[in-house]
Design a protein around this motif. Structure first.
Motif, mmCIF file in Angstrom:
data_model
loop_
_atom_site.group_PDB
_atom_site.id
_atom_site.type_symbol
_atom_site.label_atom_id
_atom_site.label_comp_id
_atom_site.label_asym_id
_atom_site.label_seq_id
_atom_site.Cartn_x
_atom_site.Cartn_y
_atom_site.Cartn_z
ATOM 1 N N GLU A 436 0.829 -1.214 0.000
ATOM 2 C CA GLU A 436 0.000 0.000 0.000
ATOM 3 C C GLU A 436 0.857 1.254 0.000
ATOM 4 O O GLU A 436 0.536 2.237 -0.687
ATOM 5 N N LEU A 437 1.948 1.250 0.755
ATOM 6 C CA LEU A 437 2.844 2.411 0.778
ATOM 7 C C LEU A 437 3.417 2.676 -0.609
ATOM 8 O O LEU A 437 3.423 3.819 -1.094
ATOM 9 N N VAL A 438 3.891 1.631 -1.266
ATOM 10 C CA VAL A 438 4.453 1.795 -2.610
ATOM 11 C C VAL A 438 3.379 2.252 -3.584
ATOM 12 O O VAL A 438 3.629 3.096 -4.459
ATOM 13 N N ARG A 439 2.182 1.718 -3.446
ATOM 14 C CA ARG A 439 1.082 2.126 -4.326
ATOM 15 C C ARG A 439 0.767 3.612 -4.156
ATOM 16 O O ARG A 439 0.559 4.332 -5.140
ATOM 17 N N GLN A 440 0.738 4.081 -2.918
ATOM 18 C CA GLN A 440 0.448 5.486 -2.672
ATOM 19 C C GLN A 440 1.559 6.399 -3.189
ATOM 20 O O GLN A 440 1.296 7.485 -3.707
ATOM 21 N N ILE A 441 2.810 5.959 -3.060
ATOM 22 C CA ILE A 441 3.927 6.738 -3.610
ATOM 23 C C ILE A 441 3.810 6.822 -5.126
ATOM 24 O O ILE A 441 4.004 7.891 -5.728
ATOM 25 N N ASP A 442 3.475 5.710 -5.752
ATOM 26 C CA ASP A 442 3.322 5.691 -7.209
ATOM 27 C C ASP A 442 2.185 6.606 -7.654
ATOM 28 O O ASP A 442 2.321 7.361 -8.621
ATOM 29 N N LEU A 443 1.064 6.547 -6.945
ATOM 30 C CA LEU A 443 -0.069 7.405 -7.281
ATOM 31 C C LEU A 443 0.298 8.879 -7.156
ATOM 32 O O LEU A 443 -0.095 9.709 -7.983
ATOM 33 N N ALA A 444 1.053 9.212 -6.103
ATOM 34 C CA ALA A 444 1.412 10.607 -5.883
ATOM 35 C C ALA A 444 2.379 11.110 -6.960
ATOM 36 O O ALA A 444 2.207 12.205 -7.511
ATOM 37 N N ILE A 445 3.398 10.308 -7.281
ATOM 38 C CA ILE A 445 4.400 10.748 -8.256
ATOM 39 C C ILE A 445 3.831 10.808 -9.663
ATOM 40 O O ILE A 445 4.094 11.739 -10.432
ATOM 41 N N GLN A 446 3.027 9.805 -10.037
ATOM 42 C CA GLN A 446 2.515 9.707 -11.401
ATOM 43 C C GLN A 446 1.261 10.548 -11.633
ATOM 44 O O GLN A 446 0.741 10.568 -12.758
ATOM 45 N N ASN A 447 0.785 11.232 -10.621
ATOM 46 C CA ASN A 447 -0.409 12.056 -10.788
ATOM 47 C C ASN A 447 -0.180 13.113 -11.876
ATOM 48 O O ASN A 447 0.777 13.889 -11.799
ATOM 49 N N PRO A 448 -1.036 13.176 -12.899
ATOM 50 C CA PRO A 448 -0.808 14.126 -14.007
ATOM 51 C C PRO A 448 -0.923 15.591 -13.604
ATOM 52 O O PRO A 448 -0.543 16.468 -14.385
ATOM 53 N N ILE A 449 -1.413 15.857 -12.408
ATOM 54 C CA ILE A 449 -1.550 17.257 -11.992
ATOM 55 C C ILE A 449 -0.205 17.954 -11.920
ATOM 56 O O ILE A 449 -0.100 19.161 -12.149
ATOM 57 N N TRP A 450 0.880 17.180 -11.622
ATOM 58 C CA TRP A 450 2.189 17.824 -11.477
ATOM 59 C C TRP A 450 2.709 18.349 -12.814
ATOM 60 O O TRP A 450 3.395 19.376 -12.851
ATOM 61 N N CYS A 451 2.387 17.683 -13.911
ATOM 62 C CA CYS A 451 2.789 18.201 -15.216
ATOM 63 C C CYS A 451 2.104 19.534 -15.510
ATOM 64 O O CYS A 451 2.679 20.423 -16.150
ATOM 65 N N GLN A 452 0.887 19.667 -15.022
ATOM 66 C CA GLN A 452 0.123 20.883 -15.289
ATOM 67 C C GLN A 452 0.593 22.049 -14.430
ATOM 68 O O GLN A 452 0.770 23.170 -14.919
ATOM 69 N N VAL A 453 0.799 21.795 -13.124
ATOM 70 C CA VAL A 453 1.163 22.911 -12.244
ATOM 71 C C VAL A 453 2.582 23.398 -12.510
ATOM 72 O O VAL A 453 2.930 24.531 -12.144
ATOM 73 N N ARG A 454 3.417 22.558 -13.129
ATOM 74 C CA ARG A 454 4.786 22.978 -13.395
ATOM 75 C C ARG A 454 4.917 23.764 -14.696
ATOM 76 O O ARG A 454 5.969 24.330 -14.988
#
Length: 496
Positions: A436-454
């Protein structure tokens, strides 16, 4: 007050701590906790620390003998969970006013509050916590609790840890002393067995203990008392009949484990349920201690079979995340046991640790980190928000794992953030918790919102007069998604 002073001195002189044993007699009495700076919270006071350790005992009424704000500011400060009783979720306080203090009505009001709780709720016990105000005015909490226990026929436990006596960690230990003095050993269980254990320092945050208990059940190991996560008063009262113990957070209850070993011969070890390897090692150590205490050696073989099965399942689930997270850089701004246990867990799947804080870690915790990272440059005692922001904004880490206090620093730096502290919503202990920890890290890093806010803001790249404003990558992605959904083509919308 003299008895409290003696308890504090005894807690500081902790022979179970390797670092403390190496000091001379004078330095040992001074303890390891840093002195508080007047006017500074120092990460929590002794009252806060005692409440953290005892509040998750779910069927007990926790009564704060203090002005209203003392309870209001400390209630529900950890995400511990209960599988049954909900009395611990009810907030009780004597709500002292200025008039009560001036007229000396504190002890009378406390006795009345204990009687009202007994009549209205009928709990198996009541824990009474003094705070700075009631300790300074000299209310005799122990005398009131003793008289109330005799009058009402139930345990009334004084937890003598007012905030001004020291840090949160000191309050943790004073709470353990209260359990030793007034609770543990007061009830004789009629079902003691060779496979009974205690788990100390496990708070059942987000239900983490429930991920480990089924594994122990499969081995025939019974948790007689988990202190304090999802605990019951009678379980703790009979905890002295366990055969072995595991200490999860040594900075909190090492004194409790050591004194239980001295009084009742319960051996203990320090371990962690974070990460696949550490979870397996913890199960092995529990089985080995039980065998030394008289259990059938066949449990060692069953433990290895269980470990092999669970590790195979966990690694199979983690295989899907390895290529996505390999080489990703993580910065941990936490402390205590998580400063090394989570580091070890993440490195197992190929994640790079660029830094971990050791502000609330023991000397032993720091030594473990050095052995794992092999580099002192990735260890920092404390990082100011400005330094943390600079590190994240320069893209030296792909994600920040920390508590809620620093989440806005990460968000301002446009960096993914994941809650790893007590406020978290997901359990990370055991084999399933690691997945679950690894899954949550993956979800956070791969979230497409970061491409937009940057991407640059539209007003930062205004086109010349008559020039068409170029679409951003995120707008193109959205446009193609709309096209696929509606069945239209790019020609319908123009060039992308």
């Amino acid at each position: 007050m003299s008895s409290l002073r003696a308890k504090i001195q005894d807690v500081f002189n902790e022979p179970a701590c390797e670092q403390n044993r190496g000091k001379d007699a004078k330095a040992r009495k001074e303890g390891c906790s840093k002195p508080l700076t007047p006017g500074a919270a120092a990460g929590g006071c002794a009252f806060d620390g005692a409440k953290i350790v005892l509040h998750p005992i779910t069927d007990v009424a926790h009564l704060i003998h203090a002005p209203l704000a003392c309870e209001g500011n400390s209630w529900d400060n950890r995400g511990a969970a209960s599988s049954g009783p909900t009395l611990w979720r009810t907030s009780f306080t004597t709500d002292l006013t200025e008039l009560d203090v001036v007229m000396g009505q504190g002890e009378r009001k406390l006795f009345k509050a204990i009687r009202e709780i007994k009549e209205a709720y009928g709990p198996p016990a009541i824990f009474v916590y003094p705070t700075c105000v009631t300790a300074l005015i000299g209310d005799d909490i122990e005398a009131v609790c003793k008289r109330a226990a005799e009058k009402f026929g139930l345990p009334v436990v004084p937890v003598n840890a007012p905030g001004f006596v020291g840090s949160k960690n000191l309050g943790n230990k004073l709470a353990g002393e209260a359990l030793l003095e007034h609770v543990i050993g007061t009830v004789e269980p009629d079902d003691a067995g060779l496979y009974d254990i205690n788990i100390l320092g496990e708070f059942n945050l987000s239900g983490e203990f429930w991920l480990m208990k089924p594994l122990l059940d499969r081995l025939g190991i019974r948790v007689r008392a988990c202190i304090p996560g999802d605990a019951r008063y009678l379980d703790i009262a009979g905890a002295h009949r366990a055969r072995a113990a595991m200490v999860v957070c040594s900075t909190a209850l090492i004194n409790l484990a050591r004194k239980m070993e001295q009084r009742w011969g319960i051996p203990f070890f320090e371990g962690s349920f974070y990460g696949i390897t550490d979870t397996s090692d913890a199960l092995r150590n529990i089985a080995e201690l039980l065998v030394k205490q008289g259990a059938d050696p066949e449990i060692l073989g069953r433990t290895e079979v269980l470990i092999a099965e669970e590790e195979a399942i966990a690694w199979k689930k983690l295989a899907a995340y390895r290529p996505r997270l390999a080489g990703k850089r993580v910065l941990l701004n936490t402390g205590g046991v998580k400063s090394w246990s989570v580091v070890h867990a993440l490195m197992e799947i190929g994640i790079e640790i660029v830094g971990t804080s050791v502000k609330k870690s023991t000397v032993e915790d720091k030594e473990r980190i050095k052995q794992i990272l092999k580099d002192d440059n990735h260890i920092f005692e404390q990082m100011a928000a400005r330094e943390l922001y600079a590190m994240l904004s320069e893209h030296k880490a792909d994600i920040l794992l920390s508590g809620g206090r620093t989440q806005f620093v990460a968000l301002k730096a446009k960096t993914p953030w994941l809650d790893i502290n007590q406020e978290r919503q997901h359990p990370y202990a055991g084999y399933d918790g690691m997945v679950e920890l690894v899954r949550q890290i993956d979800l956070a890093i791969q979230n497409p919102i970061w491409c937009q806010v940057r991407e640059p803001a539209p007003w930062d790249c205004q086109p010349a007069v008559g020039e068409e404003l170029p679409r951003t990558k995120s707008e193109n992605v959205t446009l193609h998604a709309v096209q696929e959904f509606s069945g239209t083509t790019a020609a319908d919308f123009g060039e992308c």
